[in-house]
Design a protein around this motif. Sequence first.
Motif, PDB file in Angstrom:
ATOM      1  N   ALA A 162      -5.026   3.368  -8.034  1.00 46.27           N
ATOM      2  CA  ALA A 162      -4.882   4.638  -7.306  1.00 46.27           C
ATOM      3  C   ALA A 162      -6.222   5.367  -7.209  1.00 46.27           C
ATOM      4  O   ALA A 162      -7.002   5.415  -8.165  1.00 46.27           O
ATOM      5  N   LEU A 163      -6.469   5.957  -6.032  1.00 49.81           N
ATOM      6  CA  LEU A 163      -7.606   6.850  -5.868  1.00 49.81           C
ATOM      7  C   LEU A 163      -7.365   8.123  -6.679  1.00 49.81           C
ATOM      8  O   LEU A 163      -6.240   8.597  -6.789  1.00 49.81           O
ATOM      9  N   THR A 164      -8.424   8.696  -7.211  1.00 48.36           N
ATOM     10  CA  THR A 164      -8.276   9.858  -8.091  1.00 48.36           C
ATOM     11  C   THR A 164      -8.959  11.113  -7.562  1.00 48.36           C
ATOM     12  O   THR A 164      -8.988  12.131  -8.254  1.00 48.36           O
ATOM     13  N   GLU A 165      -9.509  11.059  -6.351  1.00 50.64           N
ATOM     14  CA  GLU A 165     -10.245  12.219  -5.848  1.00 50.64           C
ATOM     15  C   GLU A 165      -9.321  13.386  -5.527  1.00 50.64           C
ATOM     16  O   GLU A 165      -9.636  14.538  -5.823  1.00 50.64           O
ATOM     17  N   ASP A 166      -8.199  13.094  -4.897  1.00 50.08           N
ATOM     18  CA  ASP A 166      -7.296  14.156  -4.450  1.00 50.08           C
ATOM     19  C   ASP A 166      -5.957  14.142  -5.171  1.00 50.08           C
ATOM     20  O   ASP A 166      -5.137  15.038  -4.965  1.00 50.08           O
ATOM     21  N   HIS A 167      -5.709  13.111  -5.988  1.00 52.62           N
ATOM     22  CA  HIS A 167      -4.417  12.970  -6.642  1.00 52.62           C
ATOM     23  C   HIS A 167      -4.595  12.591  -8.106  1.00 52.62           C
ATOM     24  O   HIS A 167      -5.619  12.053  -8.512  1.00 52.62           O
ATOM     25  N   CYS A 168      -3.569  12.892  -8.869  1.00 54.61           N
ATOM     26  CA  CYS A 168      -3.559  12.500 -10.278  1.00 54.61           C
ATOM     27  C   CYS A 168      -2.189  11.906 -10.597  1.00 54.61           C
ATOM     28  O   CYS A 168      -1.233  12.059  -9.840  1.00 54.61           O
ATOM     29  N   TYR A 169      -2.132  11.207 -11.705  1.00 54.74           N
ATOM     30  CA  TYR A 169      -0.900  10.556 -12.138  1.00 54.74           C
ATOM     31  C   TYR A 169      -0.299  11.382 -13.276  1.00 54.74           C
ATOM     32  O   TYR A 169      -0.969  11.666 -14.262  1.00 54.74           O
ATOM     33  N   ILE A 170       0.969  11.780 -13.104  1.00 53.37           N
ATOM     34  CA  ILE A 170       1.655  12.568 -14.134  1.00 53.37           C
ATOM     35  C   ILE A 170       2.914  11.834 -14.563  1.00 53.37           C
ATOM     36  O   ILE A 170       3.745  11.465 -13.726  1.00 53.37           O
ATOM     37  N   ASN A 171       3.047  11.581 -15.840  1.00 49.58           N
ATOM     38  CA  ASN A 171       4.210  10.903 -16.383  1.00 49.58           C
ATOM     39  C   ASN A 171       4.787  11.780 -17.480  1.00 49.58           C
ATOM     40  O   ASN A 171       4.189  11.920 -18.546  1.00 49.58           O
ATOM     41  N   GLU A 172       5.930  12.391 -17.221  1.00 52.01           N
ATOM     42  CA  GLU A 172       6.517  13.315 -18.184  1.00 52.01           C
ATOM     43  C   GLU A 172       7.925  12.861 -18.555  1.00 52.01           C
ATOM     44  O   GLU A 172       8.796  12.737 -17.701  1.00 52.01           O
ATOM     45  N   LEU A 173       8.136  12.585 -19.836  1.00 48.01           N
ATOM     46  CA  LEU A 173       9.459  12.257 -20.355  1.00 48.01           C
ATOM     47  C   LEU A 173       9.784  13.235 -21.474  1.00 48.01           C
ATOM     48  O   LEU A 173       8.939  13.488 -22.324  1.00 48.01           O
ATOM     49  N   ARG A 174      11.003  13.736 -21.474  1.00 50.72           N
ATOM     50  CA  ARG A 174      11.387  14.702 -22.499  1.00 50.72           C
ATOM     51  C   ARG A 174      12.578  14.183 -23.281  1.00 50.72           C
ATOM     52  O   ARG A 174      13.397  13.467 -22.740  1.00 50.72           O
TER      53      ARG A 174
ATOM     54  N   PRO B 118      -4.169   5.605   2.983  1.00 49.62           N
ATOM     55  CA  PRO B 118      -3.918   4.746   1.821  1.00 49.62           C
ATOM     56  C   PRO B 118      -4.509   5.359   0.548  1.00 49.62           C
ATOM     57  O   PRO B 118      -5.682   5.722   0.519  1.00 49.62           O
ATOM     58  N   VAL B 119      -3.687   5.496  -0.490  1.00 53.46           N
ATOM     59  CA  VAL B 119      -4.167   6.084  -1.741  1.00 53.46           C
ATOM     60  C   VAL B 119      -3.885   5.201  -2.948  1.00 53.46           C
ATOM     61  O   VAL B 119      -4.410   5.460  -4.032  1.00 53.46           O
ATOM     62  N   MET B 120      -3.063   4.152  -2.766  1.00 52.04           N
ATOM     63  CA  MET B 120      -2.729   3.319  -3.914  1.00 52.04           C
ATOM     64  C   MET B 120      -2.414   1.901  -3.443  1.00 52.04           C
ATOM     65  O   MET B 120      -1.786   1.693  -2.398  1.00 52.04           O
ATOM     66  N   ILE B 121      -2.848   0.933  -4.231  1.00 53.97           N
ATOM     67  CA  ILE B 121      -2.534  -0.477  -4.005  1.00 53.97           C
ATOM     68  C   ILE B 121      -1.524  -0.901  -5.069  1.00 53.97           C
ATOM     69  O   ILE B 121      -1.740  -0.675  -6.263  1.00 53.97           O
ATOM     70  N   ASP B 122      -0.411  -1.497  -4.642  1.00 54.58           N
ATOM     71  CA  ASP B 122       0.632  -1.966  -5.555  1.00 54.58           C
ATOM     72  C   ASP B 122       0.693  -3.489  -5.529  1.00 54.58           C
ATOM     73  O   ASP B 122       0.703  -4.094  -4.445  1.00 54.58           O
TER      74      ASP B 122
ATOM     75  N   LEU C  50       0.855  -1.187   0.000  1.00 56.84           N
ATOM     76  CA  LEU C  50       0.000   0.000   0.000  1.00 56.84           C
ATOM     77  C   LEU C  50       0.886   1.230   0.000  1.00 56.84           C
ATOM     78  O   LEU C  50       1.945   1.238   0.635  1.00 56.84           O
ATOM     79  N   ARG C  51       0.444   2.274  -0.712  1.00 56.62           N
ATOM     80  CA  ARG C  51       1.125   3.569  -0.649  1.00 56.62           C
ATOM     81  C   ARG C  51       0.258   4.531   0.128  1.00 56.62           C
ATOM     82  O   ARG C  51      -0.934   4.668  -0.145  1.00 56.62           O
ATOM     83  N   LEU C  52       0.896   5.188   1.090  1.00 56.54           N
ATOM     84  CA  LEU C  52       0.185   6.105   1.968  1.00 56.54           C
ATOM     85  C   LEU C  52       0.724   7.523   1.797  1.00 56.54           C
ATOM     86  O   LEU C  52       1.939   7.724   1.671  1.00 56.54           O
ATOM     87  N   ILE C  53      -0.175   8.472   1.752  1.00 55.79           N
ATOM     88  CA  ILE C  53       0.175   9.893   1.768  1.00 55.79           C
ATOM     89  C   ILE C  53      -0.487  10.501   2.992  1.00 55.79           C
ATOM     90  O   ILE C  53      -1.713  10.431   3.143  1.00 55.79           O
ATOM     91  N   GLU C  54       0.343  11.049   3.882  1.00 55.17           N
ATOM     92  CA  GLU C  54      -0.146  11.582   5.168  1.00 55.17           C
ATOM     93  C   GLU C  54      -0.963  10.520   5.902  1.00 55.17           C
ATOM     94  O   GLU C  54      -2.051  10.784   6.435  1.00 55.17           O
ATOM     95  N   ASP C  55      -0.432   9.294   5.909  1.00 56.16           N
ATOM     96  CA  ASP C  55      -1.012   8.143   6.613  1.00 56.16           C
ATOM     97  C   ASP C  55      -2.352   7.684   6.041  1.00 56.16           C
ATOM     98  O   ASP C  55      -3.049   6.875   6.670  1.00 56.16           O
TER      99      ASP C  55
END
Length: 257
Positions: free
Chosen positions: A245-257, A154-158, A147-152
């Motif tokens: 991943a939960l999407t209510e408060d967070h988003c996924y950003i993948n940037e490659l240049r 759980p926001v994502m399951i791996d 599990l990934r936790l932000i400020e304790d």
Amino acid sequence: MTDAPELSETETLQDGLERKPLHEQVKERILRRIILGTWTEGHVLPPELELAKQFNVSYGTIRRAMSDLTASGVIMRRRKTGTVVTGRTPHHSMSQFYQYYRLHTIEGRLSSSRTVLVDACHRRATLDESERLDLPAKAPVIYMHRLRLIEDRPVMIDRVTIPLALAPDFPVTIEEMPTLIYKWLLEHHGLRLAAVREKLIARLATPEDLDYLDLPRNAPRALLDIDEVSYDSSNRPLVAMRHAALTEDHCYINELR
């Protein structure tokens, strides 16, 4: 900062790079030092003749490796200073995968997360895992559920799967489990991430998902599924991951240049 210990031809071959041209092997070694922070942004590299001695190769081999790294923006030549690390590696390679997962707030700020291990074991690959990792049926794998936790919270399951043959000593205990999997594979087995293929799908959370995310079962939640397979520079699958991943408060950003 002191230079890393001298590397012999034998060491290079032991890392499984013997099928690559010698200048590519040297380039991999230099990239490894930069990715792992041995040579940080602004670090002045030793002169090329000194590097040739360190890597036990010819001056021409070093020149070709350095030219490739200069062309890719990893290093640059400065008058009166020498060759320095640019610090551009995170934007011009896959090295950001070594340091963090790209969850951001809705406003676009990078979120720092910590991982909690739910389960880890050695087992046989499922049919799906065998296909994704190009393995024989029921090949042994390392499996992790985290599990990934932000400020304790759980926001994502791996769910992570690694071929056991690539890293038979990969730890599966809570005390020894590495948080940065790709960094561990690079440090212990010389396996450098070169490419990642991702597939993103939105779906509703299952009751099991809601339990892991500590959410009530009577409140439907949207999840973003991130199906990811990573590859080394020989296009060999390294790791298969599935993130929800939960999407209510967070988003996924993948940037490659």
